[in-house]
Write a protein that holds these residues in place. Sequence first.
Motif, PDB file in Angstrom:
ATOM      1  N   TYR A  33       0.719  -1.078  -0.225  1.00  0.00           N
ATOM      2  CA  TYR A  33      -0.054   0.141  -0.053  1.00  0.00           C
ATOM      3  C   TYR A  33       0.727   1.140  -0.484  1.00  0.00           C
ATOM      4  O   TYR A  33       1.795   1.172   0.470  1.00  0.00           O
ATOM      5  N   LEU A  89      -2.567  -8.917   3.250  1.00  0.00           N
ATOM      6  CA  LEU A  89      -3.590  -8.525   3.660  1.00  0.00           C
ATOM      7  C   LEU A  89      -4.374 -10.141   3.219  1.00  0.00           C
ATOM      8  O   LEU A  89      -3.875 -10.661   2.339  1.00  0.00           O
ATOM      9  N   TRP A 143      -8.163  -2.911   8.684  1.00  0.00           N
ATOM     10  CA  TRP A 143      -8.970  -1.909   7.618  1.00  0.00           C
ATOM     11  C   TRP A 143      -9.878  -1.100   8.390  1.00  0.00           C
ATOM     12  O   TRP A 143     -10.547  -2.223   9.164  1.00  0.00           O
ATOM     13  N   GLN A 146     -15.722  -2.047   5.529  1.00  0.00           N
ATOM     14  CA  GLN A 146     -15.994  -2.443   3.653  1.00  0.00           C
ATOM     15  C   GLN A 146     -17.044  -1.806   3.440  1.00  0.00           C
ATOM     16  O   GLN A 146     -17.854  -2.060   4.248  1.00  0.00           O
ATOM     17  N   ARG A 166     -14.420  -5.359  -9.255  1.00  0.00           N
ATOM     18  CA  ARG A 166     -13.235  -5.523  -8.613  1.00  0.00           C
ATOM     19  C   ARG A 166     -12.881  -5.894  -7.090  1.00  0.00           C
ATOM     20  O   ARG A 166     -13.822  -5.942  -5.707  1.00  0.00           O
ATOM     21  N   ALA A 188      -4.811  -2.840  -4.775  1.00  0.00           N
ATOM     22  CA  ALA A 188      -4.414  -1.945  -4.383  1.00  0.00           C
ATOM     23  C   ALA A 188      -4.036  -0.799  -5.896  1.00  0.00           C
ATOM     24  O   ALA A 188      -4.239  -0.122  -5.758  1.00  0.00           O
ATOM     25  N   SER A 205     -14.262  -1.593  -0.383  1.00  0.00           N
ATOM     26  CA  SER A 205     -13.113  -1.977  -0.002  1.00  0.00           C
ATOM     27  C   SER A 205     -13.466  -0.458   0.926  1.00  0.00           C
ATOM     28  O   SER A 205     -14.366  -0.285   1.833  1.00  0.00           O
ATOM     29  N   SER A 206     -12.572  -0.469   2.175  1.00  0.00           N
ATOM     30  CA  SER A 206     -12.098   0.967   3.426  1.00  0.00           C
ATOM     31  C   SER A 206     -12.464   2.183   2.581  1.00  0.00           C
ATOM     32  O   SER A 206     -11.709   2.678   1.731  1.00  0.00           O
ATOM     33  N   THR A 209      -8.741   3.065   1.174  1.00  0.00           N
ATOM     34  CA  THR A 209      -8.496   3.327   0.348  1.00  0.00           C
ATOM     35  C   THR A 209      -9.373   3.363  -0.967  1.00  0.00           C
ATOM     36  O   THR A 209      -8.046   4.130  -1.809  1.00  0.00           O
ATOM     37  N   PRO A 230     -11.212  -6.372   6.995  1.00  0.00           N
ATOM     38  CA  PRO A 230      -9.929  -7.626   7.098  1.00  0.00           C
ATOM     39  C   PRO A 230      -8.720  -6.819   7.632  1.00  0.00           C
ATOM     40  O   PRO A 230      -8.731  -5.200   7.676  1.00  0.00           O
TER      41      PRO A 230
HETATM   42  N1  PCA Z   1      -7.998  -1.572   1.372  1.00  0.00           N
HETATM   43  C1  PCA Z   1      -7.020  -2.198   0.616  1.00  0.00           C
HETATM   44  C2  PCA Z   1      -8.021  -4.125   1.525  1.00  0.00           C
HETATM   45  C3  PCA Z   1      -9.092  -3.740   2.224  1.00  0.00           C
HETATM   46  C4  PCA Z   1      -9.295  -2.288   2.398  1.00  0.00           C
HETATM   47  O1  PCA Z   1      -9.774  -1.635   3.382  1.00  0.00           O
HETATM   48  C5  PCA Z   1      -8.068  -3.248  -0.651  1.00  0.00           C
HETATM   49  O2  PCA Z   1      -8.743  -2.518  -1.224  1.00  0.00           O
HETATM   50  O3  PCA Z   1      -6.701  -3.692  -2.027  1.00  0.00           O
END
Ligand code: PCA
Length: 324
Positions: A33, A89, A143, A146, A166, A188, A205-206, A209, A230
């Motif tokens: 990340y 992850l 994270w 989601q 995705r 990501a 996702s969060s 991200t 996650p």
């Molecule tokens: N971000 C990462 C994993 C979970 C998150 O919140 C992503 O989207 O790859």
Amino acid sequence: MKASTVGFAVVAAAQVLAAGAARAEGWDMPTAYPASNYHTETAVAFAACVKGATAGKFDITVHPNGALFKGNDIKRAVQTGQAPIGERLISAHANENPLFGVDSIPFLASSFEASEKLWKAALPELEKLLASQNLVYVYAVPWPPQGLYTKKAVNSVADLKGVKFRSYSVATARIAELSGMIPVQIEAADLSQALATGVADSFISSGSTGFDVKAWEYMTHFYTVDAWLPRNVIFANKDSFDKLSASEKAAVKTCGDTAAASGLAQAKALTQKYIDALAANKMTVSAPGAQLKSELDGYGKTMTGEWEAKAGAAGKAIVDAYSK
Ligand code: PCA
């Protein structure tokens, strides 16, 4: 100086050098990340902590953004000793063993508190599983919850049918399947590109991200589904870890504990800030409507059953310990 004394001095110097070489470690730590993400900042603080605790002798260098190894390759790289430590992850590896997906069962543990409790219940089994793969557990950081990113208003899963989605794990791919979306696995680090080029039109996702990829440039809606939290897990190669001195091992473990606590605190503190940033950039941020919510809850029940069936006795023990 007598010849024998010279000989002794040379041997002693060689011993000092050898001891020095054994103590002074340099580890590369691949992560997936961006440098500015709190996970990466936590990893950098962890490395600084280890350095401090070993009087500057044990140096861990963090390589963010999939630069050293792509996200999907980090775990294998650490297992095989190509990298001595890394961050991954872990639910992305639930296809290897369902226990790696314990943190991604929809709606089983969808708050920070519940997710901590579930993780504590799962950790003994996970540490065993990682050890069987030549990995030493160091720490993990969640994270934020989601949510669902889309390019249109979505009131029910029927609105998602046919959408290119995705995925980043078995669980996200399964949701796509259940709702008739077309899953495509994307790291990501490649997500903004995929959104920009229309390879993906939706993702789960969060806010974190979403913020990192500037989701507002491509997406219009963020639904705070709060499906699960996650985790990124930091693990070391067991052979590399075993070669460390007792004090270096202790530094890794102690600094890992500190990193877990500060990473969790950061995740909690930043969750609302990320969501506010999405809204400030003109995305429509809202809870899912009643129909979408109840349909997703239904997927949660289905997927909990599927996970329990796959994860067997170890999985049941975790869920039982968690539910106590
Ligand atoms: N971000 C990462 C994993 C979970 C998150 O919140 C992503 O989207 O790859």
